[in-house]
Design an enzyme around this catalytic site. Structure first.
Site, short mmCIF file in Angstrom:
data_model
loop_
_atom_site.label_atom_id
_atom_site.label_comp_id
_atom_site.label_asym_id
_atom_site.label_seq_id
_atom_site.Cartn_x
_atom_site.Cartn_y
_atom_site.Cartn_z
N ALA A 66 27.48 -31.83 21.77
CA ALA A 66 26.29 -32.68 21.73
C ALA A 66 26.67 -34.03 21.15
CB ALA A 66 25.21 -32.02 20.87
N GLY A 112 27.43 -27.59 22.29
CA GLY A 112 26.45 -27.56 23.36
C GLY A 112 27.06 -27.42 24.73
#
Length: 260
Positions: A66, A112
């Protein structure tokens, strides 16, 4: 629809979605998550799309994680909202997508990025792939389904180790752990994924949609996977694909599924 952070291409009923932020190693920011949601939403409605391949641009990264700069100063309330919205818009949306989603993992799939790959229905990795959930090294935990999907795929003990150590595993370990289904040479990754998609498309896409729902039901709280299987099995008997499939089998010919 035009996108800033992703690229989409349809060829022979296969939609390839490429996360394209090479300078950021394809890191997920909120804009990219929103664009991916829109691309999947379009693919869901597009009858031309039968299978989706999800990958990252270049060989360095699938998605390196992320975009930490976006949430470094978030409050607990903002962090909770970030996780909830991300799961709803993208990660759970992909996991429950009615058409097959294959993650073609090239290079780093971290945080992520690995959570996104795990949300896909299965994963193919290139030999240079590196995977991990390093969130605990940042003082946080995986927030896009990683604490749930990783144990489902690799088992509780290995998931605990990977998350607690914040370490990476290579493609051979990922294959051993059942985190990925296949490992290929980097320049053969997309071709392999496309060939897998073509094998899938030979079968009834209506039946596959039901199978996705039944398989996922086993991992959803309050759902009985066996009951969902019974429902989906019964529903299949009312489809044109079932009539075509059984007729083709009985008449010893290749099925031509209408997709209805």
């Amino acid at each position: 629809m035009s996108y800033q952070n992703i690229q989409t291409e349809i060829d022979e009923n296969i939609l390839t979605i490429t996360i394209n932020r090479p300078k950021k190693l394809n890191a997920l920011n909120r804009e990219t998550i929103q664009e991916l949601h829109e691309a999947f939403k379009e693919a869901k409605a597009d009858e031309e799309v039968k299978v989706v391949i999800l990958t990252g641009s270049g060989e360095k990264a699938f998605v390196a994680g992320a975009d930490i700069s976006e949430f470094a100063d978030f409050s607990p309330k903002e962090g909770k909202r970030l996780s909830a919205e991300g799961q709803e818009k993208l990660f759970n949306y992909v996991a429950n997508f009615p058409k097959p989603v294959i993650a073609a993992v090239n290079g780093f799939a971290l945080g992520g990025g690995l959570e996104l790959a795990m949300a896909a229905h299965f994963r193919i990795a290139s030999e240079n792939a590196k995977m991990g959930l390093p969130e605990t090294s940042l003082g946080v935990i995986p927030g896009y389904g990683g604490t749930q999907r990783l144990p489902q795929l690799v088992g509780k003990g290995r998931a605990m180790e990977m998350i607690m150590t914040a370490g990476m595993i290579d493609s051979s370990q990922a294959l051993q752990y059942n985190l990925v289904n296949h490992v290929t040479e980097p320049d053969e990754l997309l071709e392999f994924a496309e060939n897998m998609a073509r094998k899938i498309m030979k079968n009834s896409m209506v039946a596959i949609k039901g199978a996705i729902r039944a398989i996922n039901a086993n991992y959803e709280a309050g759902r009985n996977g066996f009951e969902t299987e019974i429902e989906e099995f019964g529903r299949a008997f009312g489809t044109e694909d079932f009539k075509e499939g059984t007729s083709a089998f009985l008449n010893k010919r290749k099925a031509d599924f209408p997709g209805k």
